[in-house]
Design a protein around this motif. Structure first.
Motif, mmCIF file in Angstrom:
data_model
loop_
_atom_site.group_PDB
_atom_site.id
_atom_site.type_symbol
_atom_site.label_atom_id
_atom_site.label_comp_id
_atom_site.label_asym_id
_atom_site.label_seq_id
_atom_site.Cartn_x
_atom_site.Cartn_y
_atom_site.Cartn_z
ATOM 1 N N ALA A 36 0.828 -1.210 0.000
ATOM 2 C CA ALA A 36 0.000 0.000 0.000
ATOM 3 C C ALA A 36 0.865 1.263 0.000
ATOM 4 N N LEU A 37 1.950 1.222 0.737
ATOM 5 C CA LEU A 37 2.858 2.371 0.796
ATOM 6 C C LEU A 37 3.640 2.546 -0.497
ATOM 7 N N LEU A 38 3.732 1.473 -1.283
ATOM 8 C CA LEU A 38 4.487 1.493 -2.540
ATOM 9 C C LEU A 38 3.566 1.585 -3.747
ATOM 10 N N GLY A 39 2.418 2.208 -3.559
ATOM 11 C CA GLY A 39 1.507 2.450 -4.670
ATOM 12 C C GLY A 39 0.794 1.221 -5.175
ATOM 13 N N GLY A 40 0.627 0.220 -4.299
ATOM 14 C CA GLY A 40 -0.079 -0.995 -4.687
ATOM 15 C C GLY A 40 0.811 -2.077 -5.253
ATOM 16 N N ARG A 41 2.102 -1.827 -5.350
ATOM 17 C CA ARG A 41 3.032 -2.821 -5.894
ATOM 18 C C ARG A 41 3.584 -3.702 -4.779
ATOM 19 N N ASP A 42 3.498 -4.993 -4.962
ATOM 20 C CA ASP A 42 4.000 -5.931 -3.969
ATOM 21 C C ASP A 42 5.526 -5.805 -3.885
ATOM 22 N N PRO A 43 6.076 -5.581 -2.687
ATOM 23 C CA PRO A 43 7.530 -5.438 -2.568
ATOM 24 C C PRO A 43 8.300 -6.663 -3.057
ATOM 25 N N ARG A 44 7.685 -7.848 -2.971
ATOM 26 C CA ARG A 44 8.340 -9.060 -3.459
ATOM 27 C C ARG A 44 8.484 -9.024 -4.979
ATOM 28 N N ASP A 45 7.516 -8.415 -5.648
ATOM 29 C CA ASP A 45 7.616 -8.251 -7.097
ATOM 30 C C ASP A 45 8.615 -7.153 -7.460
ATOM 31 N N ILE A 46 8.634 -6.102 -6.662
ATOM 32 C CA ILE A 46 9.533 -4.986 -6.943
ATOM 33 C C ILE A 46 10.981 -5.442 -6.962
ATOM 34 N N VAL A 47 11.378 -6.225 -5.950
ATOM 35 C CA VAL A 47 12.790 -6.619 -5.892
ATOM 36 C C VAL A 47 13.162 -7.590 -7.014
ATOM 37 N N LEU A 48 12.168 -8.285 -7.547
ATOM 38 C CA LEU A 48 12.438 -9.240 -8.634
ATOM 39 C C LEU A 48 12.439 -8.586 -10.007
ATOM 40 N N THR A 49 11.726 -7.477 -10.160
ATOM 41 C CA THR A 49 11.532 -6.904 -11.496
ATOM 42 C C THR A 49 12.249 -5.587 -11.722
ATOM 43 N N GLU A 50 12.529 -4.835 -10.654
ATOM 44 C CA GLU A 50 13.159 -3.532 -10.832
ATOM 45 C C GLU A 50 14.676 -3.676 -10.911
ATOM 46 N N ASN A 51 15.310 -2.736 -11.605
ATOM 47 C CA ASN A 51 16.769 -2.739 -11.652
ATOM 48 C C ASN A 51 17.346 -2.171 -10.365
ATOM 49 N N SER A 52 18.639 -2.281 -10.220
ATOM 50 C CA SER A 52 19.289 -1.876 -8.977
ATOM 51 C C SER A 52 19.073 -0.402 -8.679
ATOM 52 N N GLU A 53 19.099 0.433 -9.696
ATOM 53 C CA GLU A 53 18.914 1.868 -9.472
ATOM 54 C C GLU A 53 17.556 2.151 -8.852
ATOM 55 N N ALA A 54 16.513 1.518 -9.354
ATOM 56 C CA ALA A 54 15.172 1.726 -8.822
ATOM 57 C C ALA A 54 15.071 1.245 -7.373
ATOM 58 N N LEU A 55 15.712 0.120 -7.057
ATOM 59 C CA LEU A 55 15.661 -0.410 -5.689
ATOM 60 C C LEU A 55 16.338 0.519 -4.695
ATOM 61 N N HIS A 56 17.204 1.402 -5.195
ATOM 62 C CA HIS A 56 17.947 2.282 -4.299
ATOM 63 C C HIS A 56 17.390 3.700 -4.249
ATOM 64 N N HIS A 57 16.237 3.930 -4.877
ATOM 65 C CA HIS A 57 15.567 5.210 -4.647
ATOM 66 C C HIS A 57 15.264 5.321 -3.161
ATOM 67 N N ASN A 58 15.391 6.511 -2.620
ATOM 68 C CA ASN A 58 15.402 6.687 -1.172
ATOM 69 C C ASN A 58 14.169 6.085 -0.487
ATOM 70 N N ARG A 59 12.981 6.466 -0.927
ATOM 71 C CA ARG A 59 11.770 6.011 -0.239
ATOM 72 C C ARG A 59 11.574 4.505 -0.414
ATOM 73 N N ILE A 60 11.753 4.022 -1.639
ATOM 74 C CA ILE A 60 11.608 2.580 -1.883
ATOM 75 C C ILE A 60 12.625 1.803 -1.059
ATOM 76 N N GLY A 61 13.877 2.250 -1.080
ATOM 77 C CA GLY A 61 14.921 1.543 -0.350
ATOM 78 C C GLY A 61 14.662 1.475 1.135
ATOM 79 N N GLN A 62 14.221 2.593 1.714
ATOM 80 C CA GLN A 62 13.965 2.593 3.156
ATOM 81 C C GLN A 62 12.826 1.646 3.528
ATOM 82 N N ILE A 63 11.782 1.632 2.720
ATOM 83 C CA ILE A 63 10.653 0.746 3.013
ATOM 84 C C ILE A 63 11.064 -0.718 2.857
ATOM 85 N N LEU A 64 11.770 -1.042 1.791
ATOM 86 C CA LEU A 64 12.166 -2.435 1.559
ATOM 87 C C LEU A 64 13.056 -2.969 2.677
#
Length: 310
Positions: A36-64
């Motif tokens: 819910a905090l990530l705009g409806g995207r499951d964090p398990r899917d995010i880490v599998l599908t996003e590139n390293s740069e996206a995973l290290h965006h500040n807000r996403i990285g802190q939540i993950l």
């Protein structure tokens, strides 16, 4: 024997970080809240599908990263002993409040998201962090003063995280290499965390903390440490003041690890992602056992190891 739980900060996000925690039934509410905090995207899917740069965006990285510490705690709760020390590195300190039972798990995730938003709003464009090992604190401070940067985190063995604008950090990196620093590398974080450049974020986050239920002191036999001075967190106002101040003040992580040892810690487990903190422990205190969750192939393996300290 006393176990210390270490909650990781940003920097080691990876595609397999939820391999052990993602399917734990007790953790599903946490993954749902994070989604819910990530705009409806499951964090398990995010880490599998996003590139390293996206995973290290500040807000996403802190939540993950915070989600991993909280989910691991829920998954391992039945074998975590009553007597523990809990410490968190950077955003991991917020997660540590949840792990220690001072905040609810859901409130912890919400706070992490709002902390990141406050930091993004306060951060000048183009800021970041730099890692330097092998120079003295005095030399590093002089470089920072000359180039409008600051020491963000003090790690063991003359290792420092420096915060500032990227242009200044590039100059400091070059100077540090010329001074024969052992290691100089960019840190994949988009803000100058733990420096005065984020003073406004500290003020904003402090106001947010006033509206969140906090239970202090921590449950009996749980010692929660403050990152800026390594002291136990025992008072709601003082603890909240320090947790907010940590955003724009130096984190004394080497002192935190020393406080764990002085408090009787005989074993450490880092909840991840990655082995950065457990690696610091083994390097600074060779006789002390330190593991990270990523060391284990299964949760049963982690449980078996933790049962030694129950």
């Amino acid at each position: 024997m006393t176990l210390t739980i270490l909650c990781s900060g940003q920097g080691r996000q990876h595609s397999g970080m939820f391999a052990l925690t993602g399917d734990v039934p007790e953790a599903q509410a946490l993954f749902a809240r994070a989604a819910a905090l990530l705009g409806g995207r499951d964090p398990r899917d995010i880490v599998l599908t996003e590139n390293s740069e996206a995973l290290h965006h500040n807000r996403i990285g802190q939540i993950l990263c915070s989600l991993q510490s909280l989910a691991a705690t829920v998954a391992l709760r039945d074998v975590i002993p009553d007597r523990i020390i809990v410490a968190g590195y950077s955003v991991g300190e917020v997660a540590a409040w949840g792990v220690a039972g001072v905040l609810s798990m859901i409130d912890t995730l919400d706070l992490v998201a709002r902390r990141a938003e406050a930091m993004d709003a306060a951060s000048p464009a183009g800021d970041g962090l730099l890692f330097v090992r092998g120079l003295s604190r005095e030399v590093v401070d002089a470089l920072c003063e000359k180039h409008d940067a600051a020491v963000a985190i003090v790690n063991p063995d003359d290792a420092f995280i420096i915060g500032g604008c990227r242009k200044a950090l590039q100059i400091i990196a070059q100077k540090a290499k010329e001074m024969n620093a052992v290691r100089v590398v960019d840190v994949p974080v988009e803000v100058a965390s733990h420096t005065k450049r984020l003073a406004n974020a500290s003020s904003t986050f402090r106001e947010i903390l006033d509206h969140v239920p906090v239970t202090l002191p921590a449950p009996n036999r749980v010692r929660l440490l403050s990152g800026i001075d390594a002291s136990p967190v025992a008072d709601i106002k003082i603890g909240s003041d320090k947790l907010a101040a940590q955003i724009s003040q130096t984190v004394h992580w080497a002192d935190c690890l020393q406080a764990c040892i002085e408090g009787g810690a005989t074993a450490f487990i880092e909840l991840g992602p990655g082995p950065a903190l457990s690696g610091m422990v083994t390097a600074a205190y060779p006789g002390v056992t330190a593991r990270c969750l990523d060391d284990f192939r299964t949760l049963d393996g982690a449980r078996a190891w933790l049962k030694r300290y129950s």
